[in-house]
Each structure stands twice: as C-alpha cells, then as structure tokens.
Scaffold this motif. Structure first.
Motif, PDB file in Angstrom:
ATOM      1  N   ARG A 199       0.812  -1.212   0.000  1.00 28.76           N
ATOM      2  CA  ARG A 199       0.000   0.000   0.000  1.00 28.76           C
ATOM      3  C   ARG A 199       0.845   1.261   0.000  1.00 28.76           C
ATOM      4  N   ALA A 200       1.970   1.207   0.699  1.00 24.11           N
ATOM      5  CA  ALA A 200       2.794   2.407   0.847  1.00 24.11           C
ATOM      6  C   ALA A 200       4.264   2.028   0.976  1.00 24.11           C
ATOM      7  N   VAL A 201       5.123   2.965   0.617  1.00 22.47           N
ATOM      8  CA  VAL A 201       6.552   2.801   0.839  1.00 22.47           C
ATOM      9  C   VAL A 201       6.808   3.053   2.322  1.00 22.47           C
ATOM     10  N   LEU A 202       7.340   2.048   2.999  1.00 19.96           N
ATOM     11  CA  LEU A 202       7.589   2.148   4.430  1.00 19.96           C
ATOM     12  C   LEU A 202       8.893   2.871   4.729  1.00 19.96           C
ATOM     13  N   ALA A 203       9.881   2.686   3.866  1.00 20.25           N
ATOM     14  CA  ALA A 203      11.180   3.337   4.021  1.00 20.25           C
ATOM     15  C   ALA A 203      11.920   3.231   2.705  1.00 20.25           C
ATOM     16  N   GLU A 204      12.789   4.211   2.441  1.00 18.14           N
ATOM     17  CA  GLU A 204      13.603   4.157   1.232  1.00 18.14           C
ATOM     18  C   GLU A 204      14.858   4.967   1.446  1.00 18.14           C
ATOM     19  N   GLU A 205      15.878   4.615   0.683  1.00 21.31           N
ATOM     20  CA  GLU A 205      17.147   5.324   0.745  1.00 21.31           C
ATOM     21  C   GLU A 205      17.783   5.280  -0.636  1.00 21.31           C
ATOM     22  N   THR A 206      18.283   6.420  -1.071  1.00 21.55           N
ATOM     23  CA  THR A 206      18.972   6.535  -2.350  1.00 21.55           C
ATOM     24  C   THR A 206      20.285   7.271  -2.116  1.00 21.55           C
ATOM     25  N   TRP A 207      21.347   6.813  -2.777  1.00 28.22           N
ATOM     26  CA  TRP A 207      22.650   7.458  -2.604  1.00 28.22           C
ATOM     27  C   TRP A 207      23.449   7.353  -3.888  1.00 28.22           C
ATOM     28  N   HIS A 208      24.418   8.268  -4.022  1.00 33.79           N
ATOM     29  CA  HIS A 208      25.305   8.259  -5.186  1.00 33.79           C
ATOM     30  C   HIS A 208      26.425   7.262  -4.905  1.00 33.79           C
ATOM     31  N   ALA A 209      26.302   6.082  -5.458  1.00 33.32           N
ATOM     32  CA  ALA A 209      27.210   4.976  -5.149  1.00 33.32           C
ATOM     33  C   ALA A 209      28.418   4.927  -6.061  1.00 33.32           C
ATOM     34  N   GLN A 210      28.341   5.591  -7.189  1.00 30.75           N
ATOM     35  CA  GLN A 210      29.360   5.507  -8.227  1.00 30.75           C
ATOM     36  C   GLN A 210      29.596   4.035  -8.547  1.00 30.75           C
ATOM     37  N   ARG A 211      30.744   3.493  -8.250  1.00 31.70           N
ATOM     38  CA  ARG A 211      31.003   2.071  -8.516  1.00 31.70           C
ATOM     39  C   ARG A 211      31.207   1.288  -7.231  1.00 31.70           C
ATOM     40  N   ARG A 212      30.673   1.780  -6.133  1.00 26.61           N
ATOM     41  CA  ARG A 212      30.894   1.150  -4.834  1.00 26.61           C
ATOM     42  C   ARG A 212      29.563   0.725  -4.190  1.00 26.61           C
ATOM     43  N   HIS A 213      28.683   0.190  -4.984  1.00 28.59           N
ATOM     44  CA  HIS A 213      27.366  -0.210  -4.495  1.00 28.59           C
ATOM     45  C   HIS A 213      27.464  -1.208  -3.344  1.00 28.59           C
ATOM     46  N   GLY A 214      28.348  -2.167  -3.485  1.00 25.31           N
ATOM     47  CA  GLY A 214      28.461  -3.236  -2.493  1.00 25.31           C
ATOM     48  C   GLY A 214      28.868  -2.755  -1.121  1.00 25.31           C
ATOM     49  N   ASP A 215      29.607  -1.643  -1.055  1.00 26.41           N
ATOM     50  CA  ASP A 215      30.049  -1.123   0.240  1.00 26.41           C
ATOM     51  C   ASP A 215      28.886  -0.632   1.090  1.00 26.41           C
ATOM     52  N   ALA A 216      27.856  -0.117   0.454  1.00 23.39           N
ATOM     53  CA  ALA A 216      26.762   0.507   1.195  1.00 23.39           C
ATOM     54  C   ALA A 216      25.441  -0.245   1.125  1.00 23.39           C
TER      55      ALA A 216
END
Length: 69
Positions: free
Chosen positions: A21-38
C-alpha cells in the motif's frame, strides 16, 4: 506482503521497503562504482526505520539496469 526493492543498475543506488500500500522506508545514494560497500548497511537501516526485519520480507525486486543498443 512486504517487498524489498533494490536498484544498483546505475551510479545511483536505491533500496526501498513496500507493504503493498505504501513505501515504508527508502534510501537513495550516489554509489558511483561502490554499491556493495553501502548496500547491506542501507538495507539494515531501512528495515530498522520501518521496524521490520528481514524475516518480514517475502518478496524481492531487483532492477536489471538500463539496456543499451
């Protein structure tokens, strides 16, 4: 139903938790090429923010990324 959505297909990364029904939580970040770290710490943060645990997740959606050509 609780859906965990993951997008690491571009230089930006996003994770979100949706209950049907709704987004409970979300997070977006500029990962560049380090997605796995975060990625996993971000998942832990949104679960904590929504007062949920990984056992509450019964669906996972993953972005497949941009298609070139």
């Amino acid at each position: 139903m609780t859906l965990l959505a993951l997008d690491t297909s571009t230089a930006w990364a996003s994770v979100a938790l949706f209950d049907g029904r709704a987004v409970l939580a979300e997070e977006t970040w500029h990962a560049q090429r380090r997605h796995g770290d975060a990625l996993f710490p971000a998942i832990e943060r949104i679960l904590a923010s929504a007062h949920a645990s990984l056992t509450d997740v019964d669906r996972i959606a993953v972005a497949t990324g941009p298609v070139f050509g």
